[in-house]
Design a protein around this motif. Structure first.
Motif, PDB file in Angstrom:
ATOM      1  N   GLU A   1       0.835  -1.209   0.000  1.00  0.00           N
ATOM      2  CA  GLU A   1       0.000   0.000   0.000  1.00  0.00           C
ATOM      3  C   GLU A   1       0.868   1.258   0.000  1.00  0.00           C
ATOM      4  N   LYS A   2       1.908   1.261   0.833  1.00  0.00           N
ATOM      5  CA  LYS A   2       2.803   2.420   0.898  1.00  0.00           C
ATOM      6  C   LYS A   2       3.500   2.643  -0.440  1.00  0.00           C
ATOM      7  N   ALA A   3       3.954   1.546  -1.053  1.00  0.00           N
ATOM      8  CA  ALA A   3       4.645   1.656  -2.339  1.00  0.00           C
ATOM      9  C   ALA A   3       3.705   2.197  -3.410  1.00  0.00           C
ATOM     10  N   THR A   4       2.465   1.717  -3.415  1.00  0.00           N
ATOM     11  CA  THR A   4       1.488   2.192  -4.396  1.00  0.00           C
ATOM     12  C   THR A   4       1.257   3.686  -4.244  1.00  0.00           C
ATOM     13  N   GLN A   5       1.067   4.138  -3.012  1.00  0.00           N
ATOM     14  CA  GLN A   5       0.837   5.562  -2.753  1.00  0.00           C
ATOM     15  C   GLN A   5       2.049   6.395  -3.137  1.00  0.00           C
ATOM     16  N   HIS A   6       3.236   5.915  -2.778  1.00  0.00           N
ATOM     17  CA  HIS A   6       4.447   6.683  -3.062  1.00  0.00           C
ATOM     18  C   HIS A   6       4.687   6.806  -4.560  1.00  0.00           C
ATOM     19  N   LEU A   7       4.592   5.710  -5.281  1.00  0.00           N
ATOM     20  CA  LEU A   7       4.860   5.734  -6.715  1.00  0.00           C
ATOM     21  C   LEU A   7       3.809   6.566  -7.459  1.00  0.00           C
ATOM     22  N   THR A   8       2.551   6.468  -7.031  1.00  0.00           N
ATOM     23  CA  THR A   8       1.498   7.272  -7.649  1.00  0.00           C
ATOM     24  C   THR A   8       1.776   8.755  -7.462  1.00  0.00           C
ATOM     25  N   SER A   9       2.226   9.128  -6.268  1.00  0.00           N
ATOM     26  CA  SER A   9       2.534  10.537  -5.992  1.00  0.00           C
ATOM     27  C   SER A   9       3.704  11.033  -6.824  1.00  0.00           C
ATOM     28  N   CYS A  10       4.545  10.093  -7.283  1.00  0.00           N
ATOM     29  CA  CYS A  10       5.692  10.443  -8.119  1.00  0.00           C
ATOM     30  C   CYS A  10       5.368  10.366  -9.607  1.00  0.00           C
ATOM     31  N   GLY A  11       4.133  10.035  -9.922  1.00  0.00           N
ATOM     32  CA  GLY A  11       3.721   9.927 -11.311  1.00  0.00           C
ATOM     33  C   GLY A  11       4.231   8.680 -12.003  1.00  0.00           C
ATOM     34  N   LEU A  12       4.486   7.625 -11.207  1.00  0.00           N
ATOM     35  CA  LEU A  12       5.004   6.379 -11.763  1.00  0.00           C
ATOM     36  C   LEU A  12       3.985   5.259 -11.563  1.00  0.00           C
ATOM     37  N   SER A  13       3.942   4.334 -12.494  1.00  0.00           N
ATOM     38  CA  SER A  13       3.077   3.163 -12.355  1.00  0.00           C
ATOM     39  C   SER A  13       3.938   1.915 -12.200  1.00  0.00           C
ATOM     40  N   ALA A  14       3.433   0.964 -11.418  1.00  0.00           N
ATOM     41  CA  ALA A  14       4.160  -0.285 -11.195  1.00  0.00           C
ATOM     42  C   ALA A  14       3.158  -1.398 -10.935  1.00  0.00           C
ATOM     43  N   LYS A  15       3.547  -2.600 -11.285  1.00  0.00           N
ATOM     44  CA  LYS A  15       2.750  -3.779 -10.969  1.00  0.00           C
ATOM     45  C   LYS A  15       3.295  -4.344  -9.666  1.00  0.00           C
ATOM     46  N   LEU A  16       2.496  -4.279  -8.604  1.00  0.00           N
ATOM     47  CA  LEU A  16       2.943  -4.671  -7.273  1.00  0.00           C
ATOM     48  C   LEU A  16       2.145  -5.881  -6.788  1.00  0.00           C
ATOM     49  N   ILE A  17       2.862  -6.862  -6.225  1.00  0.00           N
ATOM     50  CA  ILE A  17       2.267  -8.131  -5.828  1.00  0.00           C
ATOM     51  C   ILE A  17       2.625  -8.424  -4.376  1.00  0.00           C
ATOM     52  N   CYS A  18       1.628  -8.774  -3.575  1.00  0.00           N
ATOM     53  CA  CYS A  18       1.873  -9.169  -2.188  1.00  0.00           C
ATOM     54  C   CYS A  18       2.013 -10.688  -2.134  1.00  0.00           C
ATOM     55  N   SER A  19       3.227 -11.143  -1.837  1.00  0.00           N
ATOM     56  CA  SER A  19       3.486 -12.583  -1.809  1.00  0.00           C
ATOM     57  C   SER A  19       4.848 -12.835  -1.161  1.00  0.00           C
ATOM     58  N   PRO A  20       5.021 -13.981  -0.492  1.00  0.00           N
ATOM     59  CA  PRO A  20       6.370 -14.395  -0.122  1.00  0.00           C
ATOM     60  C   PRO A  20       7.193 -14.612  -1.389  1.00  0.00           C
ATOM     61  N   MET A  21       8.457 -14.279  -1.330  1.00  0.00           N
ATOM     62  CA  MET A  21       9.312 -14.400  -2.517  1.00  0.00           C
ATOM     63  C   MET A  21       9.525 -15.860  -2.937  1.00  0.00           C
ATOM     64  N   GLU A  22       9.284 -16.799  -2.028  1.00  0.00           N
ATOM     65  CA  GLU A  22       9.506 -18.213  -2.323  1.00  0.00           C
ATOM     66  C   GLU A  22       8.406 -18.819  -3.193  1.00  0.00           C
ATOM     67  N   GLU A  23       7.251 -18.162  -3.260  1.00  0.00           N
ATOM     68  CA  GLU A  23       6.068 -18.796  -3.846  1.00  0.00           C
ATOM     69  C   GLU A  23       5.763 -18.283  -5.250  1.00  0.00           C
ATOM     70  N   GLU A  24       5.108 -19.121  -6.042  1.00  0.00           N
ATOM     71  CA  GLU A  24       4.637 -18.716  -7.367  1.00  0.00           C
ATOM     72  C   GLU A  24       3.529 -17.682  -7.176  1.00  0.00           C
ATOM     73  N   CYS A  25       3.625 -16.576  -7.917  1.00  0.00           N
ATOM     74  CA  CYS A  25       2.644 -15.507  -7.691  1.00  0.00           C
ATOM     75  C   CYS A  25       2.258 -14.778  -8.978  1.00  0.00           C
ATOM     76  N   GLY A  26       2.473 -15.423 -10.122  1.00  0.00           N
ATOM     77  CA  GLY A  26       2.025 -14.840 -11.372  1.00  0.00           C
ATOM     78  C   GLY A  26       2.999 -13.908 -12.051  1.00  0.00           C
ATOM     79  N   ILE A  27       4.216 -13.845 -11.568  1.00  0.00           N
ATOM     80  CA  ILE A  27       5.230 -13.016 -12.223  1.00  0.00           C
ATOM     81  C   ILE A  27       5.678 -13.713 -13.510  1.00  0.00           C
ATOM     82  N   PRO A  28       5.762 -12.993 -14.627  1.00  0.00           N
ATOM     83  CA  PRO A  28       6.119 -13.642 -15.902  1.00  0.00           C
ATOM     84  C   PRO A  28       7.551 -14.168 -15.908  1.00  0.00           C
ATOM     85  N   GLU A  29       7.771 -15.236 -16.662  1.00  0.00           N
ATOM     86  CA  GLU A  29       9.100 -15.853 -16.762  1.00  0.00           C
ATOM     87  C   GLU A  29       9.811 -15.387 -18.037  1.00  0.00           C
ATOM     88  N   ASP A  30      11.146 -15.453 -17.987  1.00  0.00           N
ATOM     89  CA  ASP A  30      11.986 -15.049 -19.125  1.00  0.00           C
ATOM     90  C   ASP A  30      11.597 -13.665 -19.626  1.00  0.00           C
TER      91      ASP A  30
END
Length: 249
Positions: A83-112
């Motif tokens: 939530e903090k990252a979304t608010q901060h990046l929006t205030s900076c005029g930047l867009s990002a795809k942000l995912i809440c997940s443990p780094m160990e788990e599959e979470c829909g991030i594209p490969e290669d």
């Protein structure tokens, strides 16, 4: 070690305490006395696709966005940090795809897909280092670059006693332990201090070749601090942070 218990403990800390006791380490700094401005590990990122592991409040993603990266992606175990990252990046005029997940788990991030995957003082939270490095390798294009920083394991083994530095913990001990960060015992984290060889061997198994490793404290940054501070004295004697740049074969 119960992975789910570690997830619960650490995500609760970042959801509730945030950066109250642990100051956020963000680019251009990799950690204590090490900076991208001096090391130039990324180089020109314009037009590059970037993924940050443990994106926290989004300031490191902002750093990459300001340098004209074409796509910004981030993941974090904490919903509050997302939530903090979304608010901060929006205030900076930047867009990002942000995912809440443990780094160990599959979470829909594209490969290669990515040119760079990086992690600033977050990779050490993983409960499965080899599995995490394999996932990161899968996200990267061939010849893609993985850059990460973490607390140097020697730093965790040494304490100041009677104006001397002494070892108080075995360097080879990688067992998990809990640490309280406030007097009330409310800011609790679960950690493991891995050997440098553990990181190096896990990178090799995941198909990475190490191009550069940094563990030297930057003299110019240290000079901007109080020369008599315990932190600076430690940094002059042994590394506090290490950074590794590796490339996917």
């Amino acid at each position: 070690m119960d992975k789910n218990a570690v997830y619960t403990t650490n995500s609760f800390y970042w959801d509730t305490k945030g950066n109250d006791f642990l100051e956020a380490i963000v680019l251009p700094f990799y950690g204590a006395f090490v900076s991208e401005e001096k090391c130039q590990l990324f180089g020109d990122v314009s037009g590059k696709k970037m993924l940050e592991i443990g994106c926290g409040n989004g300031q490191s993603l902002q750093y990459q966005g300001d340098r004209k990266a074409s796509e910004l992606w981030g993941m974090d175990i904490s919903e509050k940090q997302i939530e903090k990252a979304t608010q901060h990046l929006t205030s900076c005029g930047l867009s990002a795809k942000l995912i809440c997940s443990p780094m160990e788990e599959e979470c829909g991030i594209p490969e290669d897909y990515f040119d760079f995957v990086y992690s600033i003082y977050a990779i050490g939270w993983t409960t499965d280092l080899e599995g995490t490095f394999c996932r990161i390798a899968s996200y990267l294009k061939k010849d893609g670059v993985f850059i990460f920083s973490w607390s140097h394991p020697i730093h965790k083994c040494v304490v100041a006693e009677n104006n001397m530095l002494a070892f108080n913990k075995c360097y080879f001990d990688e067992s998990w332990y809990s640490v309280s960060l406030d007097l009330a015992g409310e800011g609790v984290l679960t950690l493991s201090d891995r050997k440098l060889s553990t990181y190096v061997n896990a990178l090799s198994k995941a198909g990475f070749v190490i191009e550069q490793m940094i563990e030297q404290s930057d003299d110019e940054i240290m000079q901007s601090w109080d020369d008599n501070s315990d932190f600076v004295k430690r940094a002059k004697m042994f590394p506090l942070t290490f950074v590794i740049k590796a490339r996917k074969l």
